[in-house]
Design an enzyme around this catalytic site. Sequence first.
Site, PDB file in Angstrom:
ATOM      1  N   ARG A  89       0.810  -1.176  -0.012  1.00 20.86           N
ATOM      2  CA  ARG A  89       0.308  -0.057  -0.365  1.00 20.86           C
ATOM      3  C   ARG A  89       0.726   1.754   0.216  1.00 20.86           C
ATOM      4  O   ARG A  89       1.838   1.000   0.457  1.00 20.86           O
ATOM      5  CB  ARG A  89      -1.044   0.135   1.275  1.00 20.86           C
ATOM      6  N   ARG A 115      -6.213  25.585  -6.871  1.00 23.09           N
ATOM      7  CA  ARG A 115      -5.402  24.728  -6.753  1.00 23.09           C
ATOM      8  C   ARG A 115      -4.844  23.799  -7.518  1.00 23.09           C
ATOM      9  O   ARG A 115      -5.552  23.482  -8.511  1.00 23.09           O
ATOM     10  CB  ARG A 115      -6.124  23.596  -5.759  1.00 23.09           C
ATOM     11  N   ALA A 136      -8.889  26.634   5.590  1.00 24.24           N
ATOM     12  CA  ALA A 136      -8.072  25.416   6.338  1.00 24.24           C
ATOM     13  C   ALA A 136      -6.814  25.523   6.547  1.00 24.24           C
ATOM     14  O   ALA A 136      -6.455  26.789   5.701  1.00 24.24           O
ATOM     15  CB  ALA A 136      -9.084  24.796   5.805  1.00 24.24           C
ATOM     16  N   LEU A 180      -2.759  23.313   8.216  1.00 23.17           N
ATOM     17  CA  LEU A 180      -2.094  22.276   8.240  1.00 23.17           C
ATOM     18  C   LEU A 180      -1.868  22.517   9.705  1.00 23.17           C
ATOM     19  O   LEU A 180      -1.957  22.903  10.340  1.00 23.17           O
ATOM     20  CB  LEU A 180      -1.139  22.066   7.296  1.00 23.17           C
ATOM     21  N   GLU A 228      -6.139  30.396  10.880  1.00 20.47           N
ATOM     22  CA  GLU A 228      -6.443  30.566   9.128  1.00 20.47           C
ATOM     23  C   GLU A 228      -7.486  31.548   9.086  1.00 20.47           C
ATOM     24  O   GLU A 228      -7.676  31.653   8.258  1.00 20.47           O
ATOM     25  CB  GLU A 228      -6.891  28.684   9.277  1.00 20.47           C
ATOM     26  N   GLU A 243      -6.580  34.088   6.637  1.00 18.17           N
ATOM     27  CA  GLU A 243      -7.204  33.680   4.843  1.00 18.17           C
ATOM     28  C   GLU A 243      -8.805  34.612   4.897  1.00 18.17           C
ATOM     29  O   GLU A 243      -8.738  34.835   3.486  1.00 18.17           O
ATOM     30  CB  GLU A 243      -7.684  31.789   4.188  1.00 18.17           C
ATOM     31  N   GLY A 301      -7.849   5.767   2.412  1.00 17.93           N
ATOM     32  CA  GLY A 301      -7.134   4.564   1.711  1.00 17.93           C
ATOM     33  C   GLY A 301      -6.198   4.689   1.748  1.00 17.93           C
ATOM     34  O   GLY A 301      -5.321   3.749   0.419  1.00 17.93           O
ATOM     35  N   GLU A 311      -4.101  10.900   6.837  1.00 10.71           N
ATOM     36  CA  GLU A 311      -4.259  13.136   7.335  1.00 10.71           C
ATOM     37  C   GLU A 311      -5.773  12.358   8.307  1.00 10.71           C
ATOM     38  O   GLU A 311      -6.789  12.189   7.998  1.00 10.71           O
ATOM     39  CB  GLU A 311      -4.994  13.281   6.031  1.00 10.71           C
ATOM     40  N   GLU A 313      -2.261  32.489  -2.570  1.00  5.12           N
ATOM     41  CA  GLU A 313      -3.450  33.359  -0.873  1.00  5.12           C
ATOM     42  C   GLU A 313      -3.524  34.663  -0.902  1.00  5.12           C
ATOM     43  O   GLU A 313      -4.224  35.562  -0.549  1.00  5.12           O
ATOM     44  CB  GLU A 313      -2.409  33.115   0.158  1.00  5.12           C
TER      45      GLU A 313
END
Length: 174
Positions: free
Chosen positions: A12, A39, A51, A53, A68, A72, A91, A95, A121
């Site tokens: 995997r 993106r 959003a 990290l 954030e 943002e 899968g 995260e 940004e």
Amino acid sequence: MPNGDDSELVDRDVIEHPGSVGVLALDGEGRVLLLRQYRHPVGRYLWEAPAGLRDKAGEPLHVLAARELLEESGYRAGRWDVLVDLFPSSGMSDERTRIFLARDLVRVPDEEIDFERVHEEADMPVVWVPLAEAVRKALNGELHNMIAVTGVLAAHAASADGFAALRPVTAPED
């Protein structure tokens, strides 16, 4: 395999990820805040919720979410609740994402924000969309960002009881 059967090995690919938070900001008029951001992996602009990290060790998730939201969108929230926790791509990645509901919003003057927007940004317009319209956009395929879609649908569901069932920001992750 999970059952301990070592008779067959299975490869995997797993992406190790620091995790993330998302913010579904809902104003007093029942509108959600969305940002338009480019993106590169999908080669397009997407409407998203704020959003980021989990990139500062030990930082409480609601503090990260507040940072954030401010960086943002230029807003602060007076009320925070946990909206939903999820594994966005279980899968292939470890995260974890916690999406918060932010309410009692106040616009912060630009000169009070100590953050410089660069790269993708640098040009992120903010729009306010009525929650019912955002739900329609999610179900019609007009919203594609996982945090935005999940946040919008979860906020809509949570509004049925006036958000009474939401967990506090300090709720542990499972």
